[in-house]
Design a protein around this motif. Structure first.
Motif, PDB file in Angstrom:
ATOM      1  N   LYS A 107       0.829  -1.213   0.000  1.00 35.81           N
ATOM      2  CA  LYS A 107       0.000   0.000   0.000  1.00 35.81           C
ATOM      3  C   LYS A 107       0.865   1.266   0.000  1.00 35.81           C
ATOM      4  CE  LYS A 107      -3.016  -0.922   3.376  1.00 35.81           C
ATOM      5  NZ  LYS A 107      -4.167  -0.793   4.276  1.00 35.81           N
ATOM      6  N   ARG A 108       2.039   1.172   0.626  1.00 34.46           N
ATOM      7  CA  ARG A 108       2.951   2.326   0.665  1.00 34.46           C
ATOM      8  C   ARG A 108       3.808   2.424  -0.600  1.00 34.46           C
ATOM      9  NH1 ARG A 108       3.689   0.337   6.099  1.00 34.46           N
ATOM     10  NH2 ARG A 108       5.671  -0.603   5.472  1.00 34.46           N
ATOM     11  N   GLY A 109       3.655   1.466  -1.512  1.00 39.25           N
ATOM     12  CA  GLY A 109       4.429   1.477  -2.748  1.00 39.25           C
ATOM     13  C   GLY A 109       5.797   0.841  -2.624  1.00 39.25           C
ATOM     14  N   GLU A 110       6.022   0.112  -1.535  1.00 41.57           N
ATOM     15  CA  GLU A 110       7.318  -0.547  -1.336  1.00 41.57           C
ATOM     16  C   GLU A 110       7.314  -1.921  -2.002  1.00 41.57           C
ATOM     17  OE1 GLU A 110       8.208  -0.609   2.870  1.00 41.57           O
ATOM     18  OE2 GLU A 110       7.385   1.402   3.108  1.00 41.57           O
ATOM     19  N   PRO A 111       8.468  -2.392  -2.477  1.00 36.58           N
ATOM     20  CA  PRO A 111       8.519  -3.701  -3.138  1.00 36.58           C
ATOM     21  C   PRO A 111       8.305  -4.859  -2.164  1.00 36.58           C
ATOM     22  CG  PRO A 111      10.727  -2.763  -2.962  1.00 36.58           C
ATOM     23  CD  PRO A 111       9.764  -1.718  -2.465  1.00 36.58           C
ATOM     24  N   VAL A 112       7.581  -5.874  -2.657  1.00 40.66           N
ATOM     25  CA  VAL A 112       7.329  -7.095  -1.886  1.00 40.66           C
ATOM     26  C   VAL A 112       7.464  -8.274  -2.850  1.00 40.66           C
ATOM     27  CG1 VAL A 112       5.562  -8.417  -0.617  1.00 40.66           C
ATOM     28  CG2 VAL A 112       5.777  -5.956  -0.252  1.00 40.66           C
ATOM     29  N   ASP A 113       8.096  -9.338  -2.412  1.00 41.07           N
ATOM     30  CA  ASP A 113       8.230 -10.544  -3.235  1.00 41.07           C
ATOM     31  C   ASP A 113       6.835 -11.071  -3.575  1.00 41.07           C
ATOM     32  OD1 ASP A 113       8.633 -13.076  -4.327  1.00 41.07           O
ATOM     33  OD2 ASP A 113      10.013 -13.740  -2.758  1.00 41.07           O
ATOM     34  N   PRO A 114       6.470 -11.130  -4.883  1.00 41.21           N
ATOM     35  CA  PRO A 114       5.129 -11.586  -5.277  1.00 41.21           C
ATOM     36  C   PRO A 114       4.800 -13.010  -4.811  1.00 41.21           C
ATOM     37  CG  PRO A 114       6.259 -10.597  -7.146  1.00 41.21           C
ATOM     38  CD  PRO A 114       7.261 -10.716  -6.037  1.00 41.21           C
ATOM     39  N   GLN A 115       5.808 -13.816  -4.574  1.00 43.90           N
ATOM     40  CA  GLN A 115       5.569 -15.184  -4.115  1.00 43.90           C
ATOM     41  C   GLN A 115       4.969 -15.225  -2.713  1.00 43.90           C
ATOM     42  OE1 GLN A 115       5.987 -17.908  -6.002  1.00 43.90           O
ATOM     43  NE2 GLN A 115       6.739 -16.698  -7.708  1.00 43.90           N
ATOM     44  N   LEU A 116       5.086 -14.129  -1.970  1.00 44.98           N
ATOM     45  CA  LEU A 116       4.594 -14.086  -0.590  1.00 44.98           C
ATOM     46  C   LEU A 116       3.159 -13.581  -0.480  1.00 44.98           C
ATOM     47  CD1 LEU A 116       7.817 -12.657   1.095  1.00 44.98           C
ATOM     48  CD2 LEU A 116       7.118 -15.060   0.863  1.00 44.98           C
ATOM     49  N   ILE A 117       2.569 -13.180  -1.622  1.00 44.49           N
ATOM     50  CA  ILE A 117       1.217 -12.625  -1.638  1.00 44.49           C
ATOM     51  C   ILE A 117       0.324 -13.501  -2.513  1.00 44.49           C
ATOM     52  CG2 ILE A 117      -0.195 -10.621  -2.262  1.00 44.49           C
ATOM     53  CD1 ILE A 117       1.741 -10.009   0.023  1.00 44.49           C
ATOM     54  N   TYR A 118      -0.844 -13.868  -1.994  1.00 50.66           N
ATOM     55  CA  TYR A 118      -1.825 -14.605  -2.791  1.00 50.66           C
ATOM     56  C   TYR A 118      -2.618 -13.580  -3.591  1.00 50.66           C
ATOM     57  CZ  TYR A 118      -5.548 -17.821  -4.066  1.00 50.66           C
ATOM     58  OH  TYR A 118      -6.448 -18.590  -4.786  1.00 50.66           O
ATOM     59  N   PHE A 119      -2.439 -13.593  -4.917  1.00 51.04           N
ATOM     60  CA  PHE A 119      -3.097 -12.625  -5.796  1.00 51.04           C
ATOM     61  C   PHE A 119      -3.594 -13.407  -7.012  1.00 51.04           C
ATOM     62  CE2 PHE A 119      -2.278  -8.170  -7.898  1.00 51.04           C
ATOM     63  CZ  PHE A 119      -3.592  -8.110  -8.298  1.00 51.04           C
ATOM     64  N   ARG A 120      -4.887 -13.752  -6.998  1.00 53.31           N
ATOM     65  CA  ARG A 120      -5.480 -14.559  -8.063  1.00 53.31           C
ATOM     66  C   ARG A 120      -6.736 -13.871  -8.581  1.00 53.31           C
ATOM     67  NH1 ARG A 120      -1.269 -16.236  -6.719  1.00 53.31           N
ATOM     68  NH2 ARG A 120      -0.613 -18.385  -6.363  1.00 53.31           N
ATOM     69  N   THR A 121      -6.968 -14.026  -9.888  1.00 54.13           N
ATOM     70  CA  THR A 121      -8.113 -13.382 -10.507  1.00 54.13           C
ATOM     71  C   THR A 121      -8.773 -14.308 -11.527  1.00 54.13           C
ATOM     72  OG1 THR A 121      -6.898 -12.410 -12.377  1.00 54.13           O
ATOM     73  CG2 THR A 121      -6.938 -11.143 -10.315  1.00 54.13           C
ATOM     74  N   HIS A 122      -9.955 -13.900 -11.970  1.00 55.16           N
ATOM     75  CA  HIS A 122     -10.630 -14.598 -13.071  1.00 55.16           C
ATOM     76  C   HIS A 122     -11.110 -13.555 -14.081  1.00 55.16           C
ATOM     77  CE1 HIS A 122     -14.650 -13.931 -11.123  1.00 55.16           C
ATOM     78  NE2 HIS A 122     -13.932 -14.062 -10.041  1.00 55.16           N
ATOM     79  N   PRO A 123     -10.272 -13.330 -15.115  1.00 56.73           N
ATOM     80  CA  PRO A 123     -10.625 -12.350 -16.128  1.00 56.73           C
ATOM     81  C   PRO A 123     -11.691 -12.860 -17.093  1.00 56.73           C
ATOM     82  CG  PRO A 123      -8.478 -13.303 -16.604  1.00 56.73           C
ATOM     83  CD  PRO A 123      -8.939 -13.870 -15.298  1.00 56.73           C
ATOM     84  N   ARG A 124     -12.481 -11.922 -17.594  1.00 60.51           N
ATOM     85  CA  ARG A 124     -13.504 -12.199 -18.604  1.00 60.51           C
ATOM     86  C   ARG A 124     -13.310 -11.187 -19.722  1.00 60.51           C
ATOM     87  NH1 ARG A 124     -18.747 -10.901 -19.747  1.00 60.51           N
ATOM     88  NH2 ARG A 124     -18.830  -9.272 -18.182  1.00 60.51           N
ATOM     89  N   PHE A 125     -13.457 -11.652 -20.959  1.00 59.07           N
ATOM     90  CA  PHE A 125     -13.149 -10.829 -22.120  1.00 59.07           C
ATOM     91  C   PHE A 125     -14.354 -10.713 -23.045  1.00 59.07           C
ATOM     92  CE2 PHE A 125      -9.410 -13.174 -20.713  1.00 59.07           C
ATOM     93  CZ  PHE A 125      -8.515 -12.149 -20.466  1.00 59.07           C
ATOM     94  N   GLU A 126     -14.426  -9.573 -23.765  1.00 58.83           N
ATOM     95  CA  GLU A 126     -15.457  -9.369 -24.780  1.00 58.83           C
ATOM     96  C   GLU A 126     -14.815  -8.726 -25.998  1.00 58.83           C
ATOM     97  OE1 GLU A 126     -18.463  -6.879 -23.058  1.00 58.83           O
ATOM     98  OE2 GLU A 126     -19.120  -8.416 -21.654  1.00 58.83           O
ATOM     99  N   THR A 127     -15.122  -9.272 -27.185  1.00 60.14           N
ATOM    100  CA  THR A 127     -14.665  -8.684 -28.439  1.00 60.14           C
ATOM    101  C   THR A 127     -15.545  -9.175 -29.576  1.00 60.14           C
ATOM    102  OG1 THR A 127     -12.784  -8.307 -29.914  1.00 60.14           O
ATOM    103  CG2 THR A 127     -12.960 -10.502 -28.908  1.00 60.14           C
ATOM    104  N   GLY A 128     -15.677  -8.351 -30.593  1.00 61.31           N
ATOM    105  CA  GLY A 128     -16.422  -8.750 -31.779  1.00 61.31           C
ATOM    106  C   GLY A 128     -15.518  -9.281 -32.878  1.00 61.31           C
TER     107      GLY A 128
END
Length: 159
Positions: A107-128
């Protein structure tokens, strides 16, 4: 007969360049934050190895609620344009969670090893655009990492 097994396959990475965090403050269920998306890139092998590449459009934002236990619920809405001219709209929902002291560093903008944070998403896409219809015909999951000026999202298709 058994149900089909689930597997995933990496298809591309979205690198979203982000701006300064704006906060609407405590809203009763947590702290509402808005993080603008200013651009970036999309690049990867695609579904069938044909490749996909392009630029993240300089519009959109990640709308977050930081719960009292520091669990972050996020919903990013933005678009990208492929190198061959397809516009793809993206809605990406997910969660980010980890040790409180590491989340506070992020939150303060300091670097953190991404392996130590659970960050998962489910993207959805739309295009013609016909070439990219596969984006609307599959389910996707992603692993992400927050950095000072960008979020990197590795997108996998569920087969």
């Amino acid at each position: 007969m058994a149900n089909p097994t689930l597997e995933t396959k990496y298809v591309f990475t979205v690198t979203a360049l982000i701006g300064a965090v704006m906060s609407a403050g405590e809203i009763g269920t947590g702290v509402r934050r808005i993080i603008p998306i200013h651009g970036g890139e999309v690049k990867g092998p695609g579904l069938d190895g044909e490749g996909i590449s392009g630029k993240v459009c300089a519009l959109g934002a990640d709308f977050q609620i930081i719960r009292p236990n520091e669990l972050i619920e996020l919903e990013a809405k933005y678009a990208f344009e492929t190198d061959d001219g397809a516009i793809v709209y993206v809605e990406n929902r997910g969660i980010r969670f980890g040790p409180v002291e590491l989340l506070q560093k992020l939150k303060r903008g300091e670097p953190v090893d991404p392996q130590l944070i659970y960050f998962r998403t489910h993207p959805r896409f739309e295009t013609g655009h016909d070439k990219y219809r596969w984006l609307m015909q599959h389910i996707f999951v992603a692993s992400a990492a927050r950095h000072t000026d960008r979020v990197i999202v590795d997108v996998h298709v569920v087969l």
